[in-house]
Design a protein around this motif. Structure first.
Motif, PDB file in Angstrom:
ATOM      1  N   GLN A  94      37.574  36.970  29.543  1.00 14.99           N
ATOM      2  CA  GLN A  94      38.845  36.257  29.415  1.00 14.99           C
ATOM      3  C   GLN A  94      40.032  37.067  29.941  1.00 14.99           C
ATOM      4  OE1 GLN A  94      36.927  37.239  26.902  1.00 14.99           O
ATOM      5  NE2 GLN A  94      38.128  38.048  25.179  1.00 14.99           N
ATOM      6  N   ASP A  95      39.772  38.304  30.350  1.00 15.07           N
ATOM      7  CA  ASP A  95      40.824  39.163  30.896  1.00 15.07           C
ATOM      8  C   ASP A  95      40.862  39.126  32.430  1.00 15.07           C
ATOM      9  OD1 ASP A  95      41.508  40.040  28.332  1.00 15.07           O
ATOM     10  OD2 ASP A  95      40.084  41.710  28.412  1.00 15.07           O
ATOM     11  N   PHE A  96      40.086  38.238  33.031  1.00 13.51           N
ATOM     12  CA  PHE A  96      39.973  38.259  34.485  1.00 13.51           C
ATOM     13  C   PHE A  96      41.335  38.138  35.170  1.00 13.51           C
ATOM     14  CE2 PHE A  96      39.635  36.243  38.630  1.00 13.51           C
ATOM     15  CZ  PHE A  96      38.694  37.053  39.264  1.00 13.51           C
ATOM     16  N   MET A  97      42.114  37.122  34.826  1.00 12.06           N
ATOM     17  CA  MET A  97      43.403  36.909  35.497  1.00 12.06           C
ATOM     18  C   MET A  97      44.393  38.011  35.152  1.00 12.06           C
ATOM     19  SD  MET A  97      43.101  34.386  37.507  1.00 12.06           S
ATOM     20  CE  MET A  97      44.799  34.044  37.949  1.00 12.06           C
ATOM     21  N   ALA A  98      44.371  38.498  33.905  1.00 17.76           N
ATOM     22  CA  ALA A  98      45.266  39.591  33.515  1.00 17.76           C
ATOM     23  C   ALA A  98      44.945  40.850  34.312  1.00 17.76           C
ATOM     24  CB  ALA A  98      45.155  39.855  32.022  1.00 17.76           C
ATOM     25  N   GLY A  99      43.656  41.160  34.451  1.00 15.35           N
ATOM     26  CA  GLY A  99      43.251  42.339  35.211  1.00 15.35           C
ATOM     27  C   GLY A  99      43.601  42.210  36.688  1.00 15.35           C
ATOM     28  N   LEU A 100      43.459  40.997  37.229  1.00 16.37           N
ATOM     29  CA  LEU A 100      43.801  40.766  38.635  1.00 16.37           C
ATOM     30  C   LEU A 100      45.296  40.955  38.857  1.00 16.37           C
ATOM     31  CD1 LEU A 100      41.958  39.971  41.021  1.00 16.37           C
ATOM     32  CD2 LEU A 100      42.685  37.604  40.684  1.00 16.37           C
ATOM     33  N   ARG A 113      41.639  44.791  38.519  1.00 15.44           N
ATOM     34  CA  ARG A 113      40.437  44.075  38.933  1.00 15.44           C
ATOM     35  C   ARG A 113      40.622  43.623  40.381  1.00 15.44           C
ATOM     36  NH1 ARG A 113      36.195  41.175  36.566  1.00 15.44           N
ATOM     37  NH2 ARG A 113      36.905  41.671  34.475  1.00 15.44           N
ATOM     38  N   ALA A 114      39.524  43.537  41.111  1.00 16.60           N
ATOM     39  CA  ALA A 114      39.578  43.113  42.514  1.00 16.60           C
ATOM     40  C   ALA A 114      38.517  42.063  42.786  1.00 16.60           C
ATOM     41  CB  ALA A 114      39.364  44.311  43.440  1.00 16.60           C
ATOM     42  N   LEU A 115      38.898  41.105  43.643  1.00 11.06           N
ATOM     43  CA  LEU A 115      37.963  40.094  44.121  1.00 11.06           C
ATOM     44  C   LEU A 115      38.301  39.846  45.585  1.00 11.06           C
ATOM     45  CD1 LEU A 115      35.722  37.987  43.669  1.00 11.06           C
ATOM     46  CD2 LEU A 115      37.520  36.362  42.998  1.00 11.06           C
ATOM     47  N   GLY A 116      37.416  40.253  46.480  1.00  9.29           N
ATOM     48  CA  GLY A 116      37.719  40.086  47.896  1.00  9.29           C
ATOM     49  C   GLY A 116      36.531  40.411  48.777  1.00  9.29           C
ATOM     50  N   ALA A 117      36.734  40.208  50.066  1.00  7.75           N
ATOM     51  CA  ALA A 117      35.701  40.500  51.061  1.00  7.75           C
ATOM     52  C   ALA A 117      36.388  40.914  52.355  1.00  7.75           C
ATOM     53  CB  ALA A 117      34.816  39.276  51.297  1.00  7.75           C
ATOM     54  N   MET A 177      44.342  36.825  44.421  1.00  8.44           N
ATOM     55  CA  MET A 177      45.422  37.496  43.703  1.00  8.44           C
ATOM     56  C   MET A 177      45.908  36.619  42.561  1.00  8.44           C
ATOM     57  SD  MET A 177      47.613  39.255  46.793  1.00  8.44           S
ATOM     58  CE  MET A 177      46.854  40.465  47.874  1.00  8.44           C
ATOM     59  N   ALA A 178      46.600  37.238  41.614  1.00 11.99           N
ATOM     60  CA  ALA A 178      47.108  36.517  40.451  1.00 11.99           C
ATOM     61  C   ALA A 178      48.614  36.642  40.365  1.00 11.99           C
ATOM     62  CB  ALA A 178      46.461  37.038  39.170  1.00 11.99           C
ATOM     63  N   ASP A 179      49.282  35.520  40.114  1.00 15.49           N
ATOM     64  CA  ASP A 179      50.726  35.519  39.856  1.00 15.49           C
ATOM     65  C   ASP A 179      51.011  35.344  38.371  1.00 15.49           C
ATOM     66  OD1 ASP A 179      51.443  35.841  42.547  1.00 15.49           O
ATOM     67  OD2 ASP A 179      51.238  33.693  42.923  1.00 15.49           O
ATOM     68  N   GLY A 180      49.988  35.251  37.578  1.00 14.12           N
ATOM     69  CA  GLY A 180      50.105  35.051  36.139  1.00 14.12           C
ATOM     70  C   GLY A 180      48.717  34.788  35.579  1.00 14.12           C
TER      71      GLY A 180
END
Length: 234
Positions: A157-163, A168-172, A201-204
């Motif tokens: 549940q911390d995925f967006m907060a970490g991003l 946290r990173a998610l990319g290629a 990326m996350a804006d919130g």
């Protein structure tokens, strides 16, 4: 030859009648020619290249400006809500251009993607765009989907907060070549392209976006120009 007086009289009477007609009646009989309708101004053809978003390496600022409207955000960097060949997943575009080397990098940014705290909707959209890139180019040289060591944002549940906190990173990324890129990690990209990067990326906690960047082979030379300009006043 004798001409009948009756015929002359009839002719004279006809001439008299014409001469005596009111001016407006005579004008009504002569219709003015319609003014020619001006042709609509010709529109310049939109120049679309086979590269990403319809661009190509080395495009000049002038060439881009004849195709799309640009706003100068800072030196060498221009933004627009359009591209020569826009993609429906991206609504904002950035262009890095130097006078010496022309266009060296272009990015596309998506609209806000509404998602839950687990980032499920953002992940789904990321997966769809990544899949399209894999189909067009190849499997990425590198994938990143991790949490930084020591981060407190480790729960699902911390995925967006970490991003958002960049823990946290998610990319290629796809690399055609590079001094630090092993040969087995290199992929065959179209001529002129050196690298592709896709990042989530996350804006919130409930808003995310995707950023897709294409770097051309002249990007290193552009970076040198940018660095020299930045350090000029030191």
């Amino acid at each position: 030859m004798k001409i009948s007086c009756n015929l002359l009289a009839a002719g004279a009477a006809s001439l008299l009648l014409v001469a005596c007609k009111p001016a407006e009646t005579q004008q009504a009989q002569v219709q003015p020619m319609a003014a020619p309708v001006p042709a609509p101004p010709s529109k310049s053809l939109k120049v679309i290249h086979p590269g990403p978003f319809g661009t190509q390496q080395g495009m000049t600022l002038k060439e881009l400006e004849t195709t799309i409207a640009l706003t100068k955000s800072k030196e060498f960097f221009y933004t627009s809500g359009d591209a020569p060949a826009p993609n429906g997943d991206f609504t904002a575009y950035g262009y890095w251009i130097t006078p010496e080397h022309g266009l060296c990098k272009v990015t596309g940014i998506s609209d806000a993607i509404k998602t839950n705290v687990f980032g499920e909707q953002l992940r789904d959209k990321y997966g769809a765009v990544k899949g399209a890139l894999v189909e067009k180019y190849a499997k990425p040289s590198f994938d990143k989907d991790y949490v930084e060591r020591g981060s407190i944002w480790t729960d699902p549940q911390d995925f967006m907060a970490g991003l958002q906190k960049q823990d946290r990173a998610l990319g290629a990324s796809w690399y055609a070549h590079g001094p630090d890129i092993p040969a087995k990690r290199s992929v065959k990209l179209p001529p002129g392209l050196s690298m592709i990067e896709l990042d989530a990326m996350a804006d919130g906690h409930s808003d995310g976006k995707l950023v897709l960047a294409y770097s051309f082979e002249n990007n290193d030379k552009c970076l040198e120009v940018m660095k020299a300009a930045k350090n000029k006043s030191l």
